[in-house]
Design a protein around this motif. Structure first.
Motif, PDB file in Angstrom:
ATOM      1  N   LYS A  12       0.824  -1.202   0.000  1.00  0.00           N
ATOM      2  CA  LYS A  12       0.000   0.000   0.000  1.00  0.00           C
ATOM      3  C   LYS A  12       0.865   1.264   0.000  1.00  0.00           C
ATOM      4  CE  LYS A  12      -1.880  -1.506   3.731  1.00  0.00           C
ATOM      5  NZ  LYS A  12      -2.674  -1.629   4.967  1.00  0.00           N
ATOM      6  N   SER A  13       0.346   2.340  -0.601  1.00  0.00           N
ATOM      7  CA  SER A  13       1.046   3.615  -0.557  1.00  0.00           C
ATOM      8  C   SER A  13       1.068   4.114   0.885  1.00  0.00           C
ATOM      9  CB  SER A  13       0.350   4.635  -1.456  1.00  0.00           C
ATOM     10  OG  SER A  13      -0.978   4.851  -1.016  1.00  0.00           O
ATOM     11  N   LEU A  14       2.116   4.848   1.220  1.00  0.00           N
ATOM     12  CA  LEU A  14       2.333   5.229   2.608  1.00  0.00           C
ATOM     13  C   LEU A  14       2.171   6.727   2.819  1.00  0.00           C
ATOM     14  CD1 LEU A  14       5.575   3.136   3.230  1.00  0.00           C
ATOM     15  CD2 LEU A  14       3.205   2.441   3.588  1.00  0.00           C
ATOM     16  N   SER A  15       1.694   7.097   4.011  1.00  0.00           N
ATOM     17  CA  SER A  15       1.646   8.506   4.364  1.00  0.00           C
ATOM     18  C   SER A  15       3.038   8.943   4.791  1.00  0.00           C
ATOM     19  CB  SER A  15       0.655   8.710   5.518  1.00  0.00           C
ATOM     20  OG  SER A  15       1.184   8.145   6.701  1.00  0.00           O
ATOM     21  N   ARG A  16       3.218  10.220   5.064  1.00  0.00           N
ATOM     22  CA  ARG A  16       4.540  10.716   5.442  1.00  0.00           C
ATOM     23  C   ARG A  16       4.850  10.463   6.911  1.00  0.00           C
ATOM     24  NH1 ARG A  16       7.784  10.933   1.635  1.00  0.00           N
ATOM     25  NH2 ARG A  16       9.108  12.262   2.925  1.00  0.00           N
ATOM     26  N   LYS A  17       3.854  10.040   7.677  1.00  0.00           N
ATOM     27  CA  LYS A  17       4.042   9.841   9.108  1.00  0.00           C
ATOM     28  C   LYS A  17       4.614   8.451   9.390  1.00  0.00           C
ATOM     29  CE  LYS A  17       1.567  10.086  13.524  1.00  0.00           C
ATOM     30  NZ  LYS A  17       0.255  10.244  14.177  1.00  0.00           N
ATOM     31  N   THR A  18       5.635   8.414  10.231  1.00  0.00           N
ATOM     32  CA  THR A  18       6.290   7.158  10.640  1.00  0.00           C
ATOM     33  C   THR A  18       6.520   6.246   9.433  1.00  0.00           C
ATOM     34  OG1 THR A  18       4.171   6.074  11.192  1.00  0.00           O
ATOM     35  CG2 THR A  18       5.295   7.251  12.954  1.00  0.00           C
ATOM     36  N   LEU A  19       7.178   6.791   8.414  1.00  0.00           N
ATOM     37  CA  LEU A  19       7.380   6.041   7.169  1.00  0.00           C
ATOM     38  C   LEU A  19       8.156   4.746   7.381  1.00  0.00           C
ATOM     39  CD1 LEU A  19       8.150   8.963   4.690  1.00  0.00           C
ATOM     40  CD2 LEU A  19       6.068   7.590   4.851  1.00  0.00           C
ATOM     41  N   LYS A  21       8.418   2.855  10.030  1.00  0.00           N
ATOM     42  CA  LYS A  21       7.587   1.843  10.691  1.00  0.00           C
ATOM     43  C   LYS A  21       6.579   1.253   9.714  1.00  0.00           C
ATOM     44  CE  LYS A  21       4.504   1.039  14.605  1.00  0.00           C
ATOM     45  NZ  LYS A  21       3.502   0.342  13.760  1.00  0.00           N
ATOM     46  N   GLN A  22       6.029   2.091   8.866  1.00  0.00           N
ATOM     47  CA  GLN A  22       5.052   1.585   7.899  1.00  0.00           C
ATOM     48  C   GLN A  22       5.703   0.648   6.885  1.00  0.00           C
ATOM     49  OE1 GLN A  22       1.908   4.409   6.479  1.00  0.00           O
ATOM     50  NE2 GLN A  22       3.088   5.910   7.650  1.00  0.00           N
ATOM     51  N   VAL A  23       6.939   0.974   6.486  1.00  0.00           N
ATOM     52  CA  VAL A  23       7.670   0.076   5.581  1.00  0.00           C
ATOM     53  C   VAL A  23       7.881  -1.269   6.261  1.00  0.00           C
ATOM     54  CG1 VAL A  23       9.856  -0.340   4.385  1.00  0.00           C
ATOM     55  CG2 VAL A  23       8.797   1.919   4.284  1.00  0.00           C
ATOM     56  N   ILE A  24       8.267  -1.226   7.544  1.00  0.00           N
ATOM     57  CA  ILE A  24       8.464  -2.472   8.296  1.00  0.00           C
ATOM     58  C   ILE A  24       7.173  -3.283   8.326  1.00  0.00           C
ATOM     59  CG2 ILE A  24       8.859  -3.411  10.621  1.00  0.00           C
ATOM     60  CD1 ILE A  24      10.808  -1.060  11.059  1.00  0.00           C
ATOM     61  N   ASP A  25       6.053  -2.617   8.627  1.00  0.00           N
ATOM     62  CA  ASP A  25       4.765  -3.307   8.680  1.00  0.00           C
ATOM     63  C   ASP A  25       4.422  -3.947   7.333  1.00  0.00           C
ATOM     64  OD1 ASP A  25       4.455  -2.567  11.311  1.00  0.00           O
ATOM     65  OD2 ASP A  25       3.129  -0.876  10.890  1.00  0.00           O
ATOM     66  N   GLU A  26       4.701  -3.221   6.252  1.00  0.00           N
ATOM     67  CA  GLU A  26       4.373  -3.744   4.925  1.00  0.00           C
ATOM     68  C   GLU A  26       5.283  -4.900   4.535  1.00  0.00           C
ATOM     69  OE1 GLU A  26       1.797  -3.119   3.223  1.00  0.00           O
ATOM     70  OE2 GLU A  26       1.065  -1.496   4.472  1.00  0.00           O
ATOM     71  N   MET A  27       6.553  -4.850   4.972  1.00  0.00           N
ATOM     72  CA  MET A  27       7.478  -5.954   4.692  1.00  0.00           C
ATOM     73  C   MET A  27       7.023  -7.221   5.411  1.00  0.00           C
ATOM     74  SD  MET A  27       9.744  -4.804   2.607  1.00  0.00           S
ATOM     75  CE  MET A  27      11.052  -5.999   2.755  1.00  0.00           C
ATOM     76  N   ILE A  28       6.590  -7.065   6.650  1.00  0.00           N
ATOM     77  CA  ILE A  28       6.098  -8.221   7.401  1.00  0.00           C
ATOM     78  C   ILE A  28       4.817  -8.754   6.775  1.00  0.00           C
ATOM     79  CG2 ILE A  28       5.156  -8.956   9.638  1.00  0.00           C
ATOM     80  CD1 ILE A  28       7.165  -7.042  10.952  1.00  0.00           C
ATOM     81  N   GLU A  29       3.994  -7.845   6.239  1.00  0.00           N
ATOM     82  CA  GLU A  29       2.750  -8.259   5.576  1.00  0.00           C
ATOM     83  C   GLU A  29       3.041  -9.120   4.345  1.00  0.00           C
ATOM     84  OE1 GLU A  29      -1.189  -8.835   4.636  1.00  0.00           O
ATOM     85  OE2 GLU A  29      -0.246  -8.207   6.510  1.00  0.00           O
ATOM     86  N   LEU A  30       4.185  -8.887   3.686  1.00  0.00           N
ATOM     87  CA  LEU A  30       4.562  -9.729   2.548  1.00  0.00           C
ATOM     88  C   LEU A  30       4.688 -11.189   2.976  1.00  0.00           C
ATOM     89  CD1 LEU A  30       7.268  -7.546   0.741  1.00  0.00           C
ATOM     90  CD2 LEU A  30       4.877  -7.895   0.073  1.00  0.00           C
TER      91      LEU A  30
END
Length: 236
Positions: A12-19, A21-30
């Motif tokens: 998913k596209s990410l907001s600018r906040k806590t980028l 952490k969001q990348v980490i969450d998306e990597m784990i989602e993979l």
């Protein structure tokens, strides 16, 4: 990397906040979604920058965090891969963040060990039982009320007897948790005789390969330790 052979990656596209952490969450989602599996190579930094629409420093910060947690392995020439087996670091860090919450740590230990002992009852070998018996003999002959080291060994043998690779990754932090709980109980209140009897009961239940009796005997033991620890906390 040959793009034609790689599965399409949906992040998913990410907001600018806590980028990061969001990348980490998306990597784990993979991993969680099955798009990639343990041991698979993950997209390159440039590819992740394009997919996530973030800068290289954000990607590198996320990858560094995932590496510290043992979730990815970076190989200089070959790229970055998801670990074949996630170790105990995520669990260890969770415990570290909860270091002051002894009641929650005690409850976590109870929940984990009750599950482990029921699995162990189904899978334990004669060799494992012999090791447990040896720890009981050592405990019988201790010159002190401090049975913490041999007690840890007893519980470690049971945990390994469950023969579950997912649980094996948390045995070490579980042992550290075990030690932290025991540290709450003054030496004069350890009650080695009762501890020994609980261990004998657990051994007998495991020897019969009876998951229900193993669960009950382990619960009695852990509840005994829990009450001792909680009483000490109330006093302090």
């Amino acid at each position: 990397m040959e793009n034609s052979k790689e599965p399409a990656i949906d992040i998913k596209s990410l907001s600018r906040k806590t980028l990061s952490k969001q990348v980490i969450d998306e990597m784990i989602e993979l991993l969680m979604s099955g798009q990639l599996k343990p041991g698979d190579r993950i997209p390159s930094e440039l590819e992740l920058m394009e997919i996530c629409k973030v800068s290289r420093p954000v990607i590198r910060e996320a990858l560094t965090s995932l590496e510290v947690l043992g979730i990815v392995n970076r190989k200089t020439r070959n790229g970055t891969f998801f670990s074949d087996k996630i170790g105990s670091k995520p669990f260890s860090m969770m415990l570290a963040l909860s270091v002051g919450d002894i009641p929650s740590i005690i409850e976590t230990r109870v929940a984990l060990e009750l599950g482990l002992v029921t699995l162990a009852a189904e899978k334990i070998t004669d060799e494992d039982l012999e090791k447990l018996k040896e720890t009981i003999e050592v405990m019988k002959n201790l010159p002190t009320e401090d049975s913490s080291e041999i007690d840890k060994e007893f519980h470690k043998i049971i945990a390994l007897s469950a023969k579950n690779p997912l649980f094996e990754g948390i045995i070490e932090p579980l042992q550290n948790l075990h030690q932290k709980v025991l540290e709450q109980i003054p030496l004069e209140d350890r009650d080695l005789e009762n501890t020994l009897n609980y261990h004998i009961d657990i051994y007998n239940a495991l020897e019969k390969r009876d998951p229900i009796e193993s669960y009950i005997t382990m619960y009695r033991h852990l509840d005994f330790v829990r009450k001792k620890a909680m009483k000490s906390l109330e006093v302090n």
